[in-house]
Design an enzyme around this catalytic site. Structure first.
Site, mmCIF file in Angstrom:
data_model
loop_
_atom_site.group_PDB
_atom_site.id
_atom_site.type_symbol
_atom_site.label_atom_id
_atom_site.label_comp_id
_atom_site.label_asym_id
_atom_site.label_seq_id
_atom_site.Cartn_x
_atom_site.Cartn_y
_atom_site.Cartn_z
ATOM 1 N N ASP A 117 -40.740 28.591 18.316
ATOM 2 C CA ASP A 117 -40.108 27.733 17.309
ATOM 3 C C ASP A 117 -38.603 27.621 17.504
ATOM 4 O O ASP A 117 -37.876 27.325 16.565
ATOM 5 C CB ASP A 117 -40.424 28.259 15.906
ATOM 6 C CG ASP A 117 -39.991 29.704 15.725
ATOM 7 O OD1 ASP A 117 -39.519 30.314 16.703
ATOM 8 O OD2 ASP A 117 -40.118 30.220 14.598
ATOM 9 N N LYS A 177 -34.481 42.140 11.105
ATOM 10 C CA LYS A 177 -34.304 41.758 9.706
ATOM 11 C C LYS A 177 -33.710 42.886 8.858
ATOM 12 O O LYS A 177 -34.375 43.461 7.998
ATOM 13 C CB LYS A 177 -35.631 41.287 9.117
ATOM 14 C CG LYS A 177 -36.295 40.239 9.996
ATOM 15 C CD LYS A 177 -36.930 39.125 9.267
ATOM 16 C CE LYS A 177 -37.328 37.977 10.168
ATOM 17 N NZ LYS A 177 -38.063 38.233 11.383
HETATM 18 N N1 GDD Z 1 -49.669 34.625 19.630
HETATM 19 C C1 GDD Z 1 -49.005 35.106 18.579
HETATM 20 N N2 GDD Z 1 -49.625 36.059 17.807
HETATM 21 N N3 GDD Z 1 -47.760 34.657 18.312
HETATM 22 C C2 GDD Z 1 -47.112 35.176 17.238
HETATM 23 C C3 GDD Z 1 -47.691 36.159 16.394
HETATM 24 C C4 GDD Z 1 -49.026 36.617 16.704
HETATM 25 O O1 GDD Z 1 -49.627 37.443 16.024
HETATM 26 N N4 GDD Z 1 -46.796 36.455 15.419
HETATM 27 C C5 GDD Z 1 -45.707 35.686 15.637
HETATM 28 N N5 GDD Z 1 -45.898 34.906 16.722
HETATM 29 C C6 GDD Z 1 -44.957 33.921 17.287
HETATM 30 C C7 GDD Z 1 -44.516 32.844 16.291
HETATM 31 O O2 GDD Z 1 -45.334 31.686 16.393
HETATM 32 C C8 GDD Z 1 -43.107 32.532 16.757
HETATM 33 O O3 GDD Z 1 -43.107 31.543 17.780
HETATM 34 C C9 GDD Z 1 -42.626 33.836 17.381
HETATM 35 O O4 GDD Z 1 -43.787 34.629 17.616
HETATM 36 C C10 GDD Z 1 -41.654 34.596 16.469
HETATM 37 O O5 GDD Z 1 -42.251 34.728 15.186
HETATM 38 P P1 GDD Z 1 -41.523 34.212 13.863
HETATM 39 O O6 GDD Z 1 -42.448 34.460 12.750
HETATM 40 O O7 GDD Z 1 -40.966 32.852 14.050
HETATM 41 O O8 GDD Z 1 -40.348 35.280 13.770
HETATM 42 P P2 GDD Z 1 -38.895 35.121 13.151
HETATM 43 O O9 GDD Z 1 -38.326 33.761 13.394
HETATM 44 O O10 GDD Z 1 -38.925 35.609 11.760
HETATM 45 O O11 GDD Z 1 -38.070 36.201 14.030
HETATM 46 C C11 GDD Z 1 -38.147 36.180 15.429
HETATM 47 O O12 GDD Z 1 -37.306 35.167 15.972
HETATM 48 C C12 GDD Z 1 -35.899 35.348 15.722
HETATM 49 C C13 GDD Z 1 -35.170 34.204 16.424
HETATM 50 O O13 GDD Z 1 -35.611 32.987 15.955
HETATM 51 C C14 GDD Z 1 -37.735 37.562 15.977
HETATM 52 O O14 GDD Z 1 -38.029 37.587 17.339
HETATM 53 C C15 GDD Z 1 -36.250 37.844 15.738
HETATM 54 O O15 GDD Z 1 -35.870 39.044 16.362
HETATM 55 C C16 GDD Z 1 -35.411 36.705 16.283
HETATM 56 O O16 GDD Z 1 -34.026 36.910 15.969
HETATM 57 MG MG MG Z 2 -39.040 31.933 13.989
#
Ligand code: GDD
Ligand code: MG
Length: 358
Positions: free
Chosen positions: A110, A161
């Site tokens: 994303d 977080k």
């Molecule tokens: N296949 C799969 N299975 N993908 C997953 C799963 C899972 O169980 N859980 C999460 N993802 C994917 C999501 O679709 C997304 O693309 C990515 O892993 C990160 O998950 P998010 O839910 O978007 O996390 P976030 O935005 O709160 O935090 C993450 O991104 C930040 C930067 O945008 C973390 O990686 C943070 O450390 C980072 O700063």
């Molecule tokens: Mg995200």
């Protein structure tokens, strides 16, 4: 050969008012599914094979890559249950063809960025790191993974977080792209939920692994919320965010079959989906109109998402709003910042005003 894993699973629900059926990475942004921007950027950086790691709606991704001609091999790894970010990477391992010492790129599904992807891989290989993280500075890092580094770029901690002010030790965050040496992925436990951010990275640091951060201050955006989604779309359409999948950038992107009245004004990086109608004297600024949306005469839509087939009535004013697929906002309504109209809901004419009486 450089391979990449694109994480497109998980249970993100923040776009829920809009996306009833489409997995978030498959939502069209600037004319193509969001994932295409990431895949084509990786391709142009020399990535030759991509594993899409998902835990839901794998058939939607499968159908898409079968038909799409992306100029790169894309395969799908489907988890039976969501395994978390680390679990998904571990699960994707059996779909990778690289050798144990090869670099594997991982992308959050994303994120839109201007990162020098090839440079990140090069830096990883040259320094024989176990993991190399792409870091970017943000104003408010609380919603992300904080990554303090020393003067040599060595990562000192990974704080996902942070919940207390004491933990906010840097403005550098994990920008959602990193490189693993393949053999290091094998250390992630298989068959269970693992968070790469909360478990794998802290564990690697505790064991003395060579984890480095590379700071890039170029374009970066996580499209996880509706407003960020509109922003990302706007930036792609206007060329602020780089993507090989948007060849012609400008004030507006108009898809096939859309009709915009001569007296309507549409701009600010607005994306106009297929068969959309924008009627006389309407203005649409910096917004996303999905396929078949109708903006009736004199309506004003700014910084909003209008779902597929949704209708905005005459003279209505929408600012910072998400209108779900097939919803109807009757004439002369006023909806502002944060309003969400669920898919299929119908608001009558003159139903809501959203400004002070002054
Ligand atoms: N296949 C799969 N299975 N993908 C997953 C799963 C899972 O169980 N859980 C999460 N993802 C994917 C999501 O679709 C997304 O693309 C990515 O892993 C990160 O998950 P998010 O839910 O978007 O996390 P976030 O935005 O709160 O935090 C993450 O991104 C930040 C930067 O945008 C973390 O990686 C943070 O450390 C980072 O700063
Ligand atoms: Mg995200």
């Amino acid at each position: 050969m450089t391979e990449a894993v694109l994480l497109v699973g998980g249970q993100g629900t923040r776009l829920r008012p809009l996306t009833v059926n489409t997995p978030k990475p498959m939502l069209p942004v600037a004319g193509v599914p969001f994932t295409v921007h990431q895949i084509t950027r990786a391709r142009d950086a020399g990535v030759e094979r991509i594993v899409l790691a998902t835990s839901y709606r794998a058939e939607v991704f499968a159908e898409f890559i079968e038909d799409a001609d992306l100029g790169i091999e894309v395969v799908i790894a489907t988890e039976d249950e969501p395994l978390g970010t680390g679990g998904a990477i571990r699960h994707a391992l059996s779909h990778l063809e690289s050798g144990p010492d090869d670099p594997i790129l991982i992308f959050n599904g994303d994120v839109l960025s201007g990162l020098d992807i090839a440079g990140l891989v090069r830096s990883h290989v040259e320094t024989s790191s176990d993991v190399t993280l792409y870091l970017t500075p943000v104003e408010d890092p609380r919603a992300y993974g904080l990554v303090p580094i020393d003067e040599h770029g060595r990562v000192q901690a990974f704080l996902e977080k942070p919940s207390t002010p004491e933990e906010i030790v840097t403005d550098l965050i994990n920008a959602g792209c990193y490189v693993f040496t393949r053999s290091v992925i094998e250390q992630i436990p298989a068959g269970r939920v693992v968070s790469v951010e909360r478990e794998t990275f802290p564990g690697l640091l505790a064991s003395g692994a060579h984890v480095r951060g590379v700071v890039d201050t170029g374009y970066w955006l996580d499209l996880g919320t509706p407003l960020a989604f509109v922003q990302g779309s706007r930036d792609l359409v206007s060329g602020i965010a780089p993507s090989p999948a948007v060849p012609d950038t400008g004030e507006v992107l108009v898809m096939h079959g859309a009709q915009i009245a001569g007296s309507a004004r549409v701009g600010g990086g607005t994306s106009v989906g297929r068969d959309v109608i924008v009627a006389a004297d309407a203005t649409v600024d910096g917004s996303v109109l999905f396929d078949g949306a109708v903006i009736e005469a004199g309506a004003h839509v700014t910084g909003s998402i209008i779902g597929a087939g949704a209708r905005i009535g005459e003279g209505s004013v929408l600012e910072g709003v998400v209108v779900g697929d097939g919803a109807v906002v009757g004439a002369q309504n006023e909806l502002r910042e944060g309003a969400r109209v669920w898919p299929g809901v119908e608001l009558p004419d003159l139903a809501i005003r959203h400004s002070s009486d002054a």
